[in-house]
Design a protein around this motif. Structure first.
Motif, PDB file in Angstrom:
ATOM      1  N   GLY A  70       0.820  -1.214   0.000  1.00 49.76           N
ATOM      2  CA  GLY A  70       0.000   0.000   0.000  1.00 49.76           C
ATOM      3  C   GLY A  70       0.848   1.256   0.000  1.00 49.76           C
ATOM      4  N   SER A  71       1.915   1.269   0.782  1.00 46.67           N
ATOM      5  CA  SER A  71       2.765   2.455   0.805  1.00 46.67           C
ATOM      6  C   SER A  71       3.593   2.565  -0.472  1.00 46.67           C
ATOM      7  N   ALA A  74       1.180   4.056  -2.952  1.00 44.80           N
ATOM      8  CA  ALA A  74       0.923   5.455  -2.614  1.00 44.80           C
ATOM      9  C   ALA A  74       2.090   6.367  -2.989  1.00 44.80           C
ATOM     10  N   PRO A  84      -7.673   0.146  -7.877  1.00 41.88           N
ATOM     11  CA  PRO A  84      -7.434   0.250  -6.437  1.00 41.88           C
ATOM     12  C   PRO A  84      -7.972  -0.950  -5.657  1.00 41.88           C
ATOM     13  N   PHE A  88      -5.824  -1.578   0.339  1.00 46.17           N
ATOM     14  CA  PHE A  88      -4.993  -0.383   0.505  1.00 46.17           C
ATOM     15  C   PHE A  88      -5.788   0.840   0.914  1.00 46.17           C
ATOM     16  N   ARG A  89      -7.075   0.704   1.120  1.00 43.55           N
ATOM     17  CA  ARG A  89      -7.909   1.868   1.465  1.00 43.55           C
ATOM     18  C   ARG A  89      -7.932   2.106   2.933  1.00 43.55           C
TER      19      ARG A  89
END
Length: 89
Positions: A70-71, A74, A84, A88-89
């Motif tokens: 996720g990072s 981002a 998406p 990762f939300r």
């Protein structure tokens, strides 16, 4: 999920822990570590060598892998090819 690393163009597919396991298998220095250790190592090296903060938090290896990916998404180090992910939300 399908993830492409921007640095290598490699595409990995599966759950977050499977994706990061694939990354680890392809890494020169990833051998001999557990998946959780590898996630921590990647995050530490991101800070040490690139000055970026990668998050690898979680109780389980799967949580750490999801957090790390996720990072990476981002920060633009990887892209999610399937759109998406709810992870990762």
């Amino acid at each position: 999920m399908r993830i492409r690393l921007r640095s290598t163009g490699r595409v990995y597919e599966g759950e977050a822990d499977e994706v990061v396991s694939g990354m680890q298998a392809d890494a020169v220095a990833g051998t001999g570590m557990s998946l959780a250790e590898y996630c921590d190592w990647v995050a530490a090296n991101g800070a040490r060598f690139r000055g970026i903060e990668l998050d690898a938090r979680g109780r389980s290896s799967a949580e750490k892998a999801s957090s790390l990916l996720g990072s990476m998404v981002a920060l633009g180090l990887a892209e999610e090819l399937d759109g998406p992910s709810a992870a990762f939300r």
